[in-house]
Design a protein around this motif. Structure first.
Motif, PDB file in Angstrom:
ATOM      1  N   LEU A  21      -1.379  53.215 -27.103  1.00  0.00           N
ATOM      2  CA  LEU A  21      -1.209  52.109 -28.048  1.00  0.00           C
ATOM      3  C   LEU A  21      -2.350  52.052 -29.054  1.00  0.00           C
ATOM      4  CD1 LEU A  21       0.104  49.399 -25.571  1.00  0.00           C
ATOM      5  CD2 LEU A  21       1.430  50.652 -27.307  1.00  0.00           C
ATOM      6  N   VAL A  30      -5.603  46.432 -30.452  1.00  0.00           N
ATOM      7  CA  VAL A  30      -5.190  46.462 -29.045  1.00  0.00           C
ATOM      8  C   VAL A  30      -6.236  45.691 -28.237  1.00  0.00           C
ATOM      9  CG1 VAL A  30      -4.721  47.913 -27.031  1.00  0.00           C
ATOM     10  CG2 VAL A  30      -3.978  48.650 -29.298  1.00  0.00           C
ATOM     11  N   VAL A  56      -1.025  43.686 -28.124  1.00  0.00           N
ATOM     12  CA  VAL A  56      -1.043  44.533 -29.316  1.00  0.00           C
ATOM     13  C   VAL A  56      -0.807  43.652 -30.535  1.00  0.00           C
ATOM     14  CG1 VAL A  56       0.015  46.507 -30.474  1.00  0.00           C
ATOM     15  CG2 VAL A  56      -0.183  46.480 -27.994  1.00  0.00           C
ATOM     16  N   VAL A  67       5.237  51.100 -31.705  1.00  0.00           N
ATOM     17  CA  VAL A  67       4.894  50.486 -30.418  1.00  0.00           C
ATOM     18  C   VAL A  67       6.154  50.265 -29.586  1.00  0.00           C
ATOM     19  CG1 VAL A  67       4.063  48.353 -29.336  1.00  0.00           C
ATOM     20  CG2 VAL A  67       2.727  49.430 -31.159  1.00  0.00           C
ATOM     21  N   CYS A  71       7.102  51.948 -25.983  1.00  0.00           N
ATOM     22  CA  CYS A  71       7.390  51.122 -24.806  1.00  0.00           C
ATOM     23  C   CYS A  71       8.779  51.394 -24.252  1.00  0.00           C
ATOM     24  CB  CYS A  71       7.209  49.652 -25.144  1.00  0.00           C
ATOM     25  SG  CYS A  71       5.468  49.245 -25.413  1.00  0.00           S
TER      26      CYS A  71
END
Length: 101
Positions: A21, A30, A56, A67, A71
């Motif tokens: 991330l 982050v 984030v 992102v 994920c």
């Protein structure tokens, strides 16, 4: 209301997830230290608390897309956060998820 069960597989990959991330959202985007994540463990309704695995703070649509793609690929749960006022009645029960605003 208690938080949902912890996903030990995701938790065991926390450092790898945080590093990935940070490549997507560089700089201070982050939030990974426990003390810093405490600010995000509840909204205005403090009766319910769940410390997120990572927070984030993306700066662009492209970062949000990257992102979310990461994920999805690695089965990391996501909870979107607004201003934290609890006006939308959203409470985080996913302790292995991360939050972003």
């Amino acid at each position: 209301m208690k938080p949902m069960d912890l996903d030990q597989d995701v938790l065991s990959r926390r450092e790898t997830i945080v590093a990935a991330l940070r490549k997507i959202v560089p700089g201070e985007g982050v939030v990974a230290t426990e003390i810093s994540r405490r600010a995000y463990e509840s909204d205005a309704l403090t009766a319910y608390r769940a410390l997120p695995m990572v927070v984030v703070l993306p700066d662009s649509v492209e970062q949000v897309q990257a992102v979310l793609a990461y994920c999805h690929k690695y089965n990391v749960k996501v909870v979107a956060r607004g201003a934290g006022t609890s006006l939308s009645a959203v409470r985080c029960r996913l302790r292995t998820a991360f939050l972003f605003r």
